[in-house]
Design a protein around this motif. Structure first.
Motif, PDB file in Angstrom:
ATOM      1  N   LYS A 186      48.985  59.945  16.356  1.00 61.84           N
ATOM      2  CA  LYS A 186      48.330  60.672  17.441  1.00 61.84           C
ATOM      3  C   LYS A 186      48.398  59.774  18.665  1.00 61.84           C
ATOM      4  O   LYS A 186      47.697  58.766  18.747  1.00 61.84           O
ATOM      5  N   PRO A 187      49.272  60.079  19.637  1.00 64.84           N
ATOM      6  CA  PRO A 187      49.376  59.199  20.805  1.00 64.84           C
ATOM      7  C   PRO A 187      48.113  59.251  21.660  1.00 64.84           C
ATOM      8  O   PRO A 187      47.266  60.139  21.515  1.00 64.84           O
ATOM      9  N   THR A 188      48.008  58.310  22.577  1.00 67.16           N
ATOM     10  CA  THR A 188      46.951  58.382  23.570  1.00 67.16           C
ATOM     11  C   THR A 188      47.030  59.721  24.297  1.00 67.16           C
ATOM     12  O   THR A 188      48.110  60.159  24.711  1.00 67.16           O
ATOM     13  N   THR A 189      45.889  60.377  24.465  1.00 68.32           N
ATOM     14  CA  THR A 189      45.861  61.631  25.202  1.00 68.32           C
ATOM     15  C   THR A 189      46.394  61.418  26.615  1.00 68.32           C
ATOM     16  O   THR A 189      45.982  60.487  27.307  1.00 68.32           O
ATOM     17  N   GLY A 190      47.333  62.266  27.021  1.00 64.59           N
ATOM     18  CA  GLY A 190      47.929  62.141  28.345  1.00 64.59           C
ATOM     19  C   GLY A 190      49.259  61.425  28.357  1.00 64.59           C
ATOM     20  O   GLY A 190      49.881  61.305  29.408  1.00 64.59           O
ATOM     21  N   ARG A 191      49.726  60.978  27.199  1.00 66.42           N
ATOM     22  CA  ARG A 191      51.018  60.293  27.157  1.00 66.42           C
ATOM     23  C   ARG A 191      52.169  61.284  26.958  1.00 66.42           C
ATOM     24  O   ARG A 191      53.258  61.096  27.515  1.00 66.42           O
ATOM     25  N   VAL A 192      51.973  62.335  26.171  1.00 66.33           N
ATOM     26  CA  VAL A 192      53.051  63.263  25.795  1.00 66.33           C
ATOM     27  C   VAL A 192      52.731  64.656  26.338  1.00 66.33           C
ATOM     28  O   VAL A 192      51.628  65.176  26.110  1.00 66.33           O
ATOM     29  N   PRO A 193      53.665  65.309  27.030  1.00 68.05           N
ATOM     30  CA  PRO A 193      53.402  66.648  27.575  1.00 68.05           C
ATOM     31  C   PRO A 193      53.183  67.680  26.483  1.00 68.05           C
ATOM     32  O   PRO A 193      53.821  67.653  25.431  1.00 68.05           O
ATOM     33  N   LEU A 194      52.295  68.625  26.776  1.00 65.57           N
ATOM     34  CA  LEU A 194      51.998  69.722  25.858  1.00 65.57           C
ATOM     35  C   LEU A 194      52.703  71.013  26.270  1.00 65.57           C
ATOM     36  O   LEU A 194      52.481  72.056  25.644  1.00 65.57           O
ATOM     37  N   THR A 195      53.538  70.973  27.279  1.00 70.94           N
ATOM     38  CA  THR A 195      54.230  72.162  27.756  1.00 70.94           C
ATOM     39  C   THR A 195      55.084  72.762  26.640  1.00 70.94           C
ATOM     40  O   THR A 195      55.947  72.087  26.081  1.00 70.94           O
ATOM     41  N   GLY A 196      54.815  74.019  26.305  1.00 73.65           N
ATOM     42  CA  GLY A 196      55.539  74.681  25.227  1.00 73.65           C
ATOM     43  C   GLY A 196      54.811  74.662  23.904  1.00 73.65           C
ATOM     44  O   GLY A 196      55.378  75.079  22.887  1.00 73.65           O
ATOM     45  N   HIS A 197      53.575  74.224  23.892  1.00 74.13           N
ATOM     46  CA  HIS A 197      52.759  74.279  22.678  1.00 74.13           C
ATOM     47  C   HIS A 197      52.031  75.620  22.635  1.00 74.13           C
ATOM     48  O   HIS A 197      51.532  76.102  23.647  1.00 74.13           O
ATOM     49  N   TYR A 198      51.978  76.233  21.457  1.00 75.07           N
ATOM     50  CA  TYR A 198      51.187  77.436  21.268  1.00 75.07           C
ATOM     51  C   TYR A 198      50.275  77.233  20.062  1.00 75.07           C
ATOM     52  O   TYR A 198      50.763  76.805  19.008  1.00 75.07           O
ATOM     53  N   PRO A 199      48.987  77.490  20.172  1.00 73.86           N
ATOM     54  CA  PRO A 199      48.273  78.044  21.314  1.00 73.86           C
ATOM     55  C   PRO A 199      48.362  77.156  22.565  1.00 73.86           C
ATOM     56  O   PRO A 199      48.477  75.933  22.448  1.00 73.86           O
ATOM     57  N   TYR A 381      38.187  59.986  17.167  1.00 71.85           N
ATOM     58  CA  TYR A 381      39.145  59.381  18.095  1.00 71.85           C
ATOM     59  C   TYR A 381      39.968  60.432  18.838  1.00 71.85           C
ATOM     60  O   TYR A 381      40.614  60.115  19.840  1.00 71.85           O
ATOM     61  N   SER A 382      39.866  61.699  18.393  1.00 74.76           N
ATOM     62  CA  SER A 382      40.362  62.792  19.225  1.00 74.76           C
ATOM     63  C   SER A 382      39.420  63.017  20.400  1.00 74.76           C
ATOM     64  O   SER A 382      39.868  63.308  21.516  1.00 74.76           O
ATOM     65  N   LEU A 383      38.131  62.901  20.178  1.00 75.83           N
ATOM     66  CA  LEU A 383      37.154  63.127  21.242  1.00 75.83           C
ATOM     67  C   LEU A 383      37.255  62.092  22.350  1.00 75.83           C
ATOM     68  O   LEU A 383      36.852  62.353  23.487  1.00 75.83           O
ATOM     69  N   VAL A 384      37.778  60.909  22.048  1.00 75.12           N
ATOM     70  CA  VAL A 384      37.915  59.877  23.075  1.00 75.12           C
ATOM     71  C   VAL A 384      39.367  59.658  23.499  1.00 75.12           C
ATOM     72  O   VAL A 384      39.631  58.934  24.457  1.00 75.12           O
ATOM     73  N   GLY A 385      40.313  60.260  22.785  1.00 75.41           N
ATOM     74  CA  GLY A 385      41.704  60.226  23.209  1.00 75.41           C
ATOM     75  C   GLY A 385      42.463  58.962  22.876  1.00 75.41           C
ATOM     76  O   GLY A 385      43.524  58.707  23.460  1.00 75.41           O
ATOM     77  N   TYR A 386      41.979  58.159  21.909  1.00 74.09           N
ATOM     78  CA  TYR A 386      42.643  56.895  21.608  1.00 74.09           C
ATOM     79  C   TYR A 386      43.864  57.103  20.707  1.00 74.09           C
ATOM     80  O   TYR A 386      43.905  58.047  19.921  1.00 74.09           O
ATOM     81  N   PRO A 387      44.845  56.212  20.783  1.00 75.75           N
ATOM     82  CA  PRO A 387      45.984  56.309  19.871  1.00 75.75           C
ATOM     83  C   PRO A 387      45.585  55.913  18.462  1.00 75.75           C
ATOM     84  O   PRO A 387      44.778  54.996  18.265  1.00 75.75           O
ATOM     85  N   ALA A 388      46.156  56.604  17.478  1.00 70.12           N
ATOM     86  CA  ALA A 388      45.813  56.328  16.077  1.00 70.12           C
ATOM     87  C   ALA A 388      47.015  56.625  15.196  1.00 70.12           C
ATOM     88  O   ALA A 388      47.669  57.652  15.358  1.00 70.12           O
ATOM     89  N   VAL A 389      47.291  55.715  14.277  1.00 72.35           N
ATOM     90  CA  VAL A 389      48.372  55.873  13.307  1.00 72.35           C
ATOM     91  C   VAL A 389      47.773  55.931  11.915  1.00 72.35           C
ATOM     92  O   VAL A 389      46.905  55.122  11.575  1.00 72.35           O
ATOM     93  N   VAL A 390      48.233  56.889  11.116  1.00 70.49           N
ATOM     94  CA  VAL A 390      47.896  56.914   9.692  1.00 70.49           C
ATOM     95  C   VAL A 390      49.126  56.477   8.911  1.00 70.49           C
ATOM     96  O   VAL A 390      50.245  56.926   9.179  1.00 70.49           O
ATOM     97  N   VAL A 391      48.924  55.563   7.959  1.00 69.69           N
ATOM     98  CA  VAL A 391      50.015  55.059   7.129  1.00 69.69           C
ATOM     99  C   VAL A 391      49.514  54.923   5.693  1.00 69.69           C
ATOM    100  O   VAL A 391      48.358  54.546   5.461  1.00 69.69           O
ATOM    101  N   ARG A 392      50.379  55.235   4.724  1.00 66.55           N
ATOM    102  CA  ARG A 392      49.976  55.135   3.325  1.00 66.55           C
ATOM    103  C   ARG A 392      49.777  53.684   2.921  1.00 66.55           C
ATOM    104  O   ARG A 392      50.626  52.835   3.143  1.00 66.55           O
TER     105      ARG A 392
END
Length: 437
Positions: A186-199, A381-392
């Protein structure tokens, strides 16, 4: 040589560039793998194999002329069915969109194609939706991948795609990555464009949702992120923030807060054991590790529930909030006040720490229709927009993957990737599934 369909996207790109394998061989291997595993998984829901092979042959002809399209030249990928493509049906799991093919690629898809990537297909979103039904977990077909990027996680884990894109509002990249034993960012909020996402995502209403990469290997998350990030002059939320090189992060001395109990959530022993193994690995690498729970996490669900009760139109251009009973204007203002207080408490906490380490979810993957447990760990961490990686980093008592979540300061996606890559190396990362190999 190891089967092509289990190699990383990074290695496949290198092999293609060195003419050690043709693009057509790589694409054909993944299409063959999808044909083997998808009947059991129901993960890939739209595809055009002939078109993918034609693109592969064009990529091989270009390579023979030493014409390289970009860092992904010839590397195949898949896309969550919430992210639009101009050549495949995009239902987003809604019956009203059956047969709908968008007029244009989402910006992130266009960028992957310009970098040389070859689209294999669209993957199921929200396992159990009204169009495509359930997606099964490749480690146990009676179990669910969970989360809305469920098909993406399942087909990547099973070797049908080296990487893909999902989207995440509260854990929809990270929970299926955890359940299917792959890596998700989950990148930092505002790093990757959402143009073309549905909803459609109106970031003034929803500053939580992001598009991000999923793969079997952390290095592939790092390969894809620079390609999809950056201003597109359509999504006004995107910030032109440089992305630091993850391989240059010095792990020694990073300050890490970790916790397993969260609000009133106590995960089972196999989750706790996996997090503690990750903590021990970080201590061995000279990171400064302290057991601390971030402040105000007990408000995570309250803020999220109030968000869900706010009006939210489905169009970027027309206001239509429907006639459902929602929060009053005063309640919305109170919600925004609490949310801002929450964000301020978390950023003050991050002055003390570079990284937060938590479980990815309360429980390992569960059978279909079972309670999947709480996902407050990711929601926070979605509510604050921080980057997060999940790894096994471990395995449950019934043989299902267990991931940990590595959260970094805002815009330090490089730190989250570096720590996750180290844990992957030390604790095993993705492991082959029980499906035919």
């Amino acid at each position: 040589m190891q089967d092509l369909h289990f190699l990383s996207a990074t290695r496949l790109a290198r092999m293609i560039r060195l003419h050690q394998v043709s693009v057509e061989e790589v694409v054909a291997a993944h299409l063959a793998r999808i044909a083997v595993v998808n009947p059991a998984l129901n993960a890939v829901v739209q595809s055009n194999p002939e078109q993918a092979l034609a693109s592969a042959r064009a990529a091989d002809k270009a390579a023979a002329r030493s014409e390289w399209w970009g860092p992904l030249h010839g590397v195949p990928f898949t896309i969550k069915d919430w992210i639009e493509t101009d050549d495949l049906i995009c239902t987003a799991g809604y019956a009203a969109r059956i047969g709908y093919t968008p007029a244009a690629d989402a910006i992130v898809v266009a960028r992957l194609r310009r970098a040389g990537g070859i689209l294999l297909g669209k993957t199921n979103a929200v396992s159990g939706n009204e169009v495509y039904g359930l997606t099964n977990n490749p480690y146990n077909l009676a179990y669910s991948p969970a989360g809305s990027s469920s098909g993406e996680a399942a087909i990547i884990a099973a070797g049908g795609s080296p990487f893909g894109l999902g989207s995440d509002s509260g854990g929809s990249i990270r929970q299926p990555a955890h359940n299917c034993g792959v890596a998700g960012l989950k990148p930092t909020t505002g790093r990757v464009p959402l143009t073309g996402h549905y909803p459609r995502i109106n970031v003034m209403n929803d500053p939580r949702t992001v598009i991000g990469p999923m793969a079997r290997y952390v290095e592939d998350l790092a390969l894809v992120l620079p390609i999809i990030q950056g201003v597109d002059w359509r999504d006004a939320s995107v910030v032109p923030m440089p992305l630091a090189e993850w391989r240059l992060v010095r792990l020694g001395g990073l300050r890490v807060a970790w916790c397993t109990d969260y609000q009133d959530i106590t995960p089972p022993n196999d989750i706790v054991r996996t997090v503690r193994a990750a903590v021990d690995a970080l201590v061995a690498a000279d990171l400064a590790v302290e057991e601390r729970t971030p402040p105000m996490v007990e408000y995570t669900y309250q803020i999220t529930r109030d968000y869900w009760n706010r009006p939210e139109p489905e169009s970027w251009e027309e206001w239509d909030a429907g006639d459902e009973t929602r929060l009053t204007s005063l309640e919305v203002e109170q919600h925004l006040f609490l949310w801002d207080r929450f964000r301020r408490a978390l950023i003050a906490f991050m002055e003390e720490f570079d990284v937060i380490l938590t479980p990815a979810a309360q429980l390992p993957a569960r059978p279909h229709n079972d309670d999947p447990g709480h996902i407050a760990y990711t929601l926070t961490y979605s509510l604050v927009g921080y980057p997060a990686v999940v790894v096994r980093c471990g395995t449950s008592e019934d043989g299902m993957p267990i991931g940990v979540q590595v959260v970094a300061r805002p815009w330090r996606d490089d730190v989250a990737l570096a720590v996750a890559a180290y844990l992957e190396k030390e604790l095993g990362g993705w492991q082959p599934t029980g499906l035919a190999v």
